[in-house]
Design an enzyme around this catalytic site. Sequence first.
Site, PDB file in Angstrom:
ATOM      1  N   ASP A   5       0.831  -1.215   0.000  1.00 33.06           N
ATOM      2  CA  ASP A   5       0.000   0.000   0.000  1.00 33.06           C
ATOM      3  C   ASP A   5       0.861   1.260   0.000  1.00 33.06           C
ATOM      4  O   ASP A   5       1.988   1.251   0.505  1.00 33.06           O
ATOM      5  CB  ASP A   5      -0.923  -0.023   1.237  1.00 33.06           C
ATOM      6  CG  ASP A   5      -2.069   0.960   1.115  1.00 33.06           C
ATOM      7  OD1 ASP A   5      -2.355   1.421  -0.013  1.00 33.06           O
ATOM      8  OD2 ASP A   5      -2.692   1.272   2.145  1.00 33.06           O
ATOM      9  N   ASN A  52     -11.170  -2.273  -5.093  1.00 28.58           N
ATOM     10  CA  ASN A  52     -10.415  -1.267  -5.854  1.00 28.58           C
ATOM     11  C   ASN A  52     -11.105  -0.839  -7.158  1.00 28.58           C
ATOM     12  O   ASN A  52     -10.707   0.149  -7.782  1.00 28.58           O
ATOM     13  CB  ASN A  52      -8.984  -1.752  -6.146  1.00 28.58           C
ATOM     14  CG  ASN A  52      -8.071  -1.753  -4.933  1.00 28.58           C
ATOM     15  OD1 ASN A  52      -7.174  -2.583  -4.801  1.00 28.58           O
ATOM     16  ND2 ASN A  52      -8.279  -0.806  -4.022  1.00 28.58           N
TER      17      ASN A  52
HETATM   18  C1  IPE Z   1      -5.433  -2.651  -0.055  1.00 27.18           C
HETATM   19  O1  IPE Z   1      -5.123  -1.298  -0.182  1.00 27.18           O
HETATM   20  C2  IPE Z   1      -5.412  -3.334  -1.394  1.00 27.18           C
HETATM   21  C3  IPE Z   1      -4.107  -3.428  -2.042  1.00 27.18           C
HETATM   22  C4  IPE Z   1      -2.957  -3.080  -1.534  1.00 27.18           C
HETATM   23  C5  IPE Z   1      -4.135  -4.014  -3.354  1.00 27.18           C
HETATM   24  P1  IPE Z   1      -6.254  -0.181  -0.309  1.00 27.18           P
HETATM   25  O2  IPE Z   1      -5.542   1.113  -0.480  1.00 27.18           O
HETATM   26  O3  IPE Z   1      -7.219  -0.545  -1.373  1.00 27.18           O
HETATM   27  O4  IPE Z   1      -6.989  -0.273   1.086  1.00 27.18           O
HETATM   28  P2  IPE Z   1      -7.858   0.819   1.874  1.00 27.18           P
HETATM   29  O5  IPE Z   1      -8.878   1.331   0.910  1.00 27.18           O
HETATM   30  O6  IPE Z   1      -6.923   1.895   2.306  1.00 27.18           O
HETATM   31  O7  IPE Z   1      -8.441   0.077   3.027  1.00 27.18           O
HETATM   32  C1  IPE Z   2      -1.742   0.264  -3.287  1.00 25.34           C
HETATM   33  O1  IPE Z   2      -1.494   1.637  -3.308  1.00 25.34           O
HETATM   34  C2  IPE Z   2      -2.020  -0.304  -4.667  1.00 25.34           C
HETATM   35  C3  IPE Z   2      -3.418  -0.641  -4.919  1.00 25.34           C
HETATM   36  C4  IPE Z   2      -4.381  -0.611  -4.043  1.00 25.34           C
HETATM   37  C5  IPE Z   2      -3.757  -1.039  -6.275  1.00 25.34           C
HETATM   38  P1  IPE Z   2      -2.660   2.702  -3.254  1.00 25.34           P
HETATM   39  O2  IPE Z   2      -3.081   3.031  -4.648  1.00 25.34           O
HETATM   40  O3  IPE Z   2      -3.777   2.244  -2.384  1.00 25.34           O
HETATM   41  O4  IPE Z   2      -1.914   3.927  -2.617  1.00 25.34           O
HETATM   42  P2  IPE Z   2      -2.502   4.950  -1.563  1.00 25.34           P
HETATM   43  O5  IPE Z   2      -3.008   4.151  -0.397  1.00 25.34           O
HETATM   44  O6  IPE Z   2      -3.618   5.694  -2.232  1.00 25.34           O
HETATM   45  O7  IPE Z   2      -1.357   5.818  -1.208  1.00 25.34           O
HETATM   46 MG    MG Z   3      -4.112   2.448  -0.416  1.00 28.08          MG
END
Ligand code: IPE
Ligand code: IPE
Ligand code: MG
Length: 253
Positions: A25, A73
């Site tokens: 993340d 997502n």
């Molecule tokens: C979890 O991260 C999913 C992945 C890393 C693929 P998210 O960014 O989607 O999670 P939330 O929304 O902060 O809980």
């Molecule tokens: C994790 O990074 C990757 C996916 C969930 C696909 P994020 O896209 O959630 O990054 P932040 O949390 O917005 O920084």
């Molecule tokens: Mg994230």
Amino acid sequence: MPEDAADSAAGRTRLGPRHVAIIMDGNGRWATQRGRPRLFGHHAGAQRVREIVESCPDYGVEYLTVFAFSTENWKRTQAEVAGLMNLFRGYIRREARALLANDVRVRFIGDRVRLDAKLTGLMDELEAMTAGCAGTNLTVALNYGGRDEVARATKRLAEDVGRGRLRPEDVDEETLPRYLDTCVLPDPDLVIRTSGEARISNFLLWQSAYSEYEFVDTLWPDFTREEFRRLLESYGRRDRRFGGVPAQGAAAR
Ligand code: IPE
Ligand code: IPE
Ligand code: MG
């Protein structure tokens, strides 16, 4: 009895985790901090995966499972989702050769139904191409959600009951996980989440019932093998009790 011998007699893993799962993340924030579009962060994040995968044999990690895209997502903008799908296709094409050369067996978990045919074709090909690899087991969670996985598993279990292949009285903690996407994998010993969020966001709900957790502030594109090693070492100092009592010597730590 030396501590490690006592631990193995008690069935505990103390030297290092066999299966590590990572919630990668923080890609979006990493890009935003640099004044760049979120997809720039996703590309930087994808590039980090190779170093971590390649460090696994050195650290005794047999299974690495990474969360790439969740069932939630899809809520993101159409442009970000399309960019991510494009990134996954490109990643498989670009990395296939290196994964094979490193003896990495790749598996995908998650619901493929919502993914486009070009991507699922590449996923199938990579799984088949690396099926004979006996090094690190890399599992990529793509359109994965723990609740969705349990729901899909339950549906197939119910179908087996309906067809008379399974008796309701035989459904127990051993039977149900055979229907999960992870049926061939051991449960994760350690789950790492980067980016400072302390939540599991629907990742490996059933499988992580007794996993150890590490939540680190590092944004995924900044995560290195050195930080990975520190987290594995810290895991080695934990006392996993599984509902039992502290291991001999654990109280002194
Ligand atoms: C979890 O991260 C999913 C992945 C890393 C693929 P998210 O960014 O989607 O999670 P939330 O929304 O902060 O809980
Ligand atoms: C994790 O990074 C990757 C996916 C969930 C696909 P994020 O896209 O959630 O990054 P932040 O949390 O917005 O920084
Ligand atoms: Mg994230």
